[in-house]
Design a protein around this motif. Structure first.
Motif, PDB file in Angstrom:
ATOM      1  N   GLN A  94       0.653  -1.140  -0.063  1.00 42.07           N
ATOM      2  CA  GLN A  94       0.140   0.045  -0.027  1.00 42.07           C
ATOM      3  C   GLN A  94       0.797   1.312   0.140  1.00 42.07           C
ATOM      4  O   GLN A  94       0.261   2.536  -0.350  1.00 42.07           O
ATOM      5  N   THR A  95       2.163   1.209   0.398  1.00 45.98           N
ATOM      6  CA  THR A  95       2.929   2.355   0.275  1.00 45.98           C
ATOM      7  C   THR A  95       4.102   2.381  -0.366  1.00 45.98           C
ATOM      8  O   THR A  95       4.716   3.434  -0.551  1.00 45.98           O
ATOM      9  N   CYS A  96       4.526   1.333  -0.912  1.00 47.23           N
ATOM     10  CA  CYS A  96       5.778   1.332  -2.007  1.00 47.23           C
ATOM     11  C   CYS A  96       5.732   0.432  -3.031  1.00 47.23           C
ATOM     12  O   CYS A  96       5.027  -0.838  -2.639  1.00 47.23           O
ATOM     13  N   ASN A  97       6.495   0.085  -3.739  1.00 49.82           N
ATOM     14  CA  ASN A  97       6.604  -0.693  -4.868  1.00 49.82           C
ATOM     15  C   ASN A  97       8.153  -0.609  -5.362  1.00 49.82           C
ATOM     16  O   ASN A  97       8.413  -0.166  -6.209  1.00 49.82           O
ATOM     17  N   PRO A  98       8.954  -1.430  -4.652  1.00 49.39           N
ATOM     18  CA  PRO A  98      10.421  -1.491  -4.801  1.00 49.39           C
ATOM     19  C   PRO A  98      10.937  -1.809  -6.214  1.00 49.39           C
ATOM     20  O   PRO A  98      10.485  -2.525  -6.856  1.00 49.39           O
ATOM     21  N   THR A  99      11.832  -0.925  -6.779  1.00 50.34           N
ATOM     22  CA  THR A  99      12.077  -1.205  -8.024  1.00 50.34           C
ATOM     23  C   THR A  99      13.464  -2.100  -7.927  1.00 50.34           C
ATOM     24  O   THR A  99      14.781  -1.414  -7.799  1.00 50.34           O
ATOM     25  N   ILE A 100      13.150  -3.322  -7.873  1.00 49.30           N
ATOM     26  CA  ILE A 100      14.443  -4.335  -7.847  1.00 49.30           C
ATOM     27  C   ILE A 100      13.988  -5.652  -8.375  1.00 49.30           C
ATOM     28  O   ILE A 100      12.727  -5.998  -8.307  1.00 49.30           O
ATOM     29  N   GLU A 101      14.884  -6.378  -8.940  1.00 48.51           N
ATOM     30  CA  GLU A 101      14.617  -7.560  -9.584  1.00 48.51           C
ATOM     31  C   GLU A 101      15.319  -8.582  -8.325  1.00 48.51           C
ATOM     32  O   GLU A 101      16.425  -8.487  -8.351  1.00 48.51           O
ATOM     33  N   TYR A 102      14.649  -9.216  -7.768  1.00 48.97           N
ATOM     34  CA  TYR A 102      14.830 -10.258  -6.839  1.00 48.97           C
ATOM     35  C   TYR A 102      13.809 -11.503  -6.665  1.00 48.97           C
ATOM     36  O   TYR A 102      12.720 -11.177  -6.966  1.00 48.97           O
ATOM     37  N   ASP A 103      14.207 -12.551  -6.282  1.00 46.80           N
ATOM     38  CA  ASP A 103      13.642 -13.721  -6.357  1.00 46.80           C
ATOM     39  C   ASP A 103      13.269 -13.942  -4.913  1.00 46.80           C
ATOM     40  O   ASP A 103      12.111 -15.160  -4.933  1.00 46.80           O
ATOM     41  N   LYS A 104      13.384 -13.217  -4.098  1.00 51.09           N
ATOM     42  CA  LYS A 104      12.807 -13.403  -2.544  1.00 51.09           C
ATOM     43  C   LYS A 104      12.257 -12.229  -2.066  1.00 51.09           C
ATOM     44  O   LYS A 104      12.744 -11.518  -1.419  1.00 51.09           O
ATOM     45  N   ILE A 105      10.829 -12.200  -2.552  1.00 51.42           N
ATOM     46  CA  ILE A 105      10.127 -11.155  -2.047  1.00 51.42           C
ATOM     47  C   ILE A 105       8.779 -11.631  -1.394  1.00 51.42           C
ATOM     48  O   ILE A 105       8.382 -12.624  -1.713  1.00 51.42           O
ATOM     49  N   HIS A 106       8.459 -10.812  -0.327  1.00 50.32           N
ATOM     50  CA  HIS A 106       7.203 -10.990   0.340  1.00 50.32           C
ATOM     51  C   HIS A 106       6.584  -9.740   0.602  1.00 50.32           C
ATOM     52  O   HIS A 106       7.094  -8.703   0.781  1.00 50.32           O
ATOM     53  N   LYS A 107       5.290  -9.779   0.110  1.00 51.09           N
ATOM     54  CA  LYS A 107       4.353  -8.623  -0.014  1.00 51.09           C
ATOM     55  C   LYS A 107       3.227  -8.902   1.138  1.00 51.09           C
ATOM     56  O   LYS A 107       2.593  -9.947   1.155  1.00 51.09           O
ATOM     57  N   TYR A 108       2.817  -7.866   1.648  1.00 49.78           N
ATOM     58  CA  TYR A 108       1.884  -7.708   2.711  1.00 49.78           C
ATOM     59  C   TYR A 108       1.146  -6.475   2.489  1.00 49.78           C
ATOM     60  O   TYR A 108       1.556  -5.450   2.107  1.00 49.78           O
ATOM     61  N   GLY A 109      -0.160  -6.572   3.132  1.00 46.17           N
ATOM     62  CA  GLY A 109      -1.029  -5.430   3.046  1.00 46.17           C
ATOM     63  C   GLY A 109      -2.299  -5.714   3.783  1.00 46.17           C
ATOM     64  O   GLY A 109      -2.386  -6.789   4.422  1.00 46.17           O
ATOM     65  N   GLU A 110      -3.182  -4.752   3.784  1.00 42.55           N
ATOM     66  CA  GLU A 110      -4.477  -5.193   4.616  1.00 42.55           C
ATOM     67  C   GLU A 110      -5.302  -6.051   4.186  1.00 42.55           C
ATOM     68  O   GLU A 110      -5.961  -7.033   5.029  1.00 42.55           O
TER      69      GLU A 110
END
Length: 226
Positions: free
Chosen positions: A32-48
Motif C-alpha cells: 500500500q505504500t511502496c513498490n520497490p524497483t528491484i529484480e529479486y527472487d525472494k520477495i514477500h508482499k503484505y497489506g491489509e
C-alpha cells in the motif's frame, strides 16, 4: 522489511544480502505504500488484504482506533511470512533503518543461541506513560513490550499467533510478545541471544530525518518484575 523505498534502502539491503550468501534474505514490503524497483527472487508482499486471507481481526482497539491499520499492526507481516514459508524454523525481521557491519557474525553466533528461543528482541516492561492495556482487545496479567526494529521469532510461535490473531487484536509491539509470554513461550531479550546488540545502528531514513544511535539500550529489563 520496508514501507518506503529509496537508494539508501536499496544499498543497505544489497549489503545485507551480499554479507549472507548462504542465508535466505527476503525483502518484505507493504504493497500500500511502496513498490520497490528491484529484480529479486525472494520477495514477500503484505497489506491489509493479509487480514482477510488469514481470517485475522481488523479491529484497532483503544484510543488509537483511528490509527492506520498497517502501522498499528506491523506484526502481521512477520506472522504472514512465517506461515507462508513453513520451511524456516526461525526468522529474523529487520526493519529497513537498522544497519550493521557484521551480519555474517550475527548469524553464526545466533544460530546456536536461539535454540529453544521462541521470541527475541529488545524487550522491556511497558512505560506507564501510555495505557498499554487500553490498546488491546484483551487485558493481560503481565505485559511485555518489544521494539520492533529487530525481532526474531520461531515457526511454532507464529503458528500459535496465526490462530490467536483471529480473536486478539492490539498494538503490535505489545500484542505479539505479550501473547507469547502469557502462553508459556520462551521470550529472551536480544542481549541474551546476541550480546553485541549495542553495535546495531537504528537510523530513521524517512523524510522526517530522525536519527537514534543507541536505541538498543531499552533492552534487558523486562524481567525485573518477576
Amino acid at each position: 522489511k520496508i514501507h518506503i523505498w529509496n537508494e539508501e534502502i536499496a544499498s543497505t539491503f544489497e549489503y545485507m544480502r551480499k554479507s549472507l550468501p548462504d542465508i535466505d534474505v527476503y525483502l518484505s514490503y507493504n504493497t500500500q505504500t511502496c513498490n520497490p524497483t528491484i529484480e529479486y527472487d525472494k520477495i514477500h508482499k503484505y497489506g491489509e488484504q493479509t487480514f482477510v486471507n488469514r481470517n485475522w481481526s481488523h479491529r484497532v482497539p483503544g484510543k488509537n482506533k483511528n490509527f492506520p491499520l498497517m502501522w498499528y499492526r506491523r506484526d502481521i507481516s512477520i506472522v504472514d511470512f512465517s506461515v507462508s514459508n513453513p520451511q524456516y524454523d526461525f526468522i529474523w525481521n529487520i526493519d529497513y533503518d537498522v544497519t550493521y557491519d557484521k551480519w555474517d557474525e550475527f548469524i553464526k553466533i545466533t544460530s546456536k543461541t536461539i535454540e529453544g528461543v521462541d521470541f527475541t528482541g529488545p524487550l522491556t516492561v511497558p512505560s506507564d506513560t501510555w495505557d498499554w492495556n487500553d490498546q488491546q482487545t484483551t487485558s493481560f496479567s503481565q505485559l511485555v513490550c518489544c521494539y520492533f526494529a529487530f525481532v526474531g521469532i520461531s515457526k511454532r510461535a507464529c503458528s500459535l499467533l496465526n490462530v490467536l490473531y483471529q480473536v486478539h487484536s492490539g498494538y503490535c509491539e505489545i500484542l505479539m510478545p505479550t501473547l507469547l509470554y502469557n502462553n508459556g513461550f520462551n521470550c529472551e531479550d536480544i542481549y541474551e541471544v546476541y550480546p553485541d546488540y549495542y553495535d546495531f545502528k537504528h537510523k530513521d531514513i524517512t523524510p522526517y530525518g530522525r536519527y537514534t544511535d543507541n536505541i538498543w539500550h531499552v533492552s534487558g529489563d523486562y524481567r525485573d518484575w518477576e
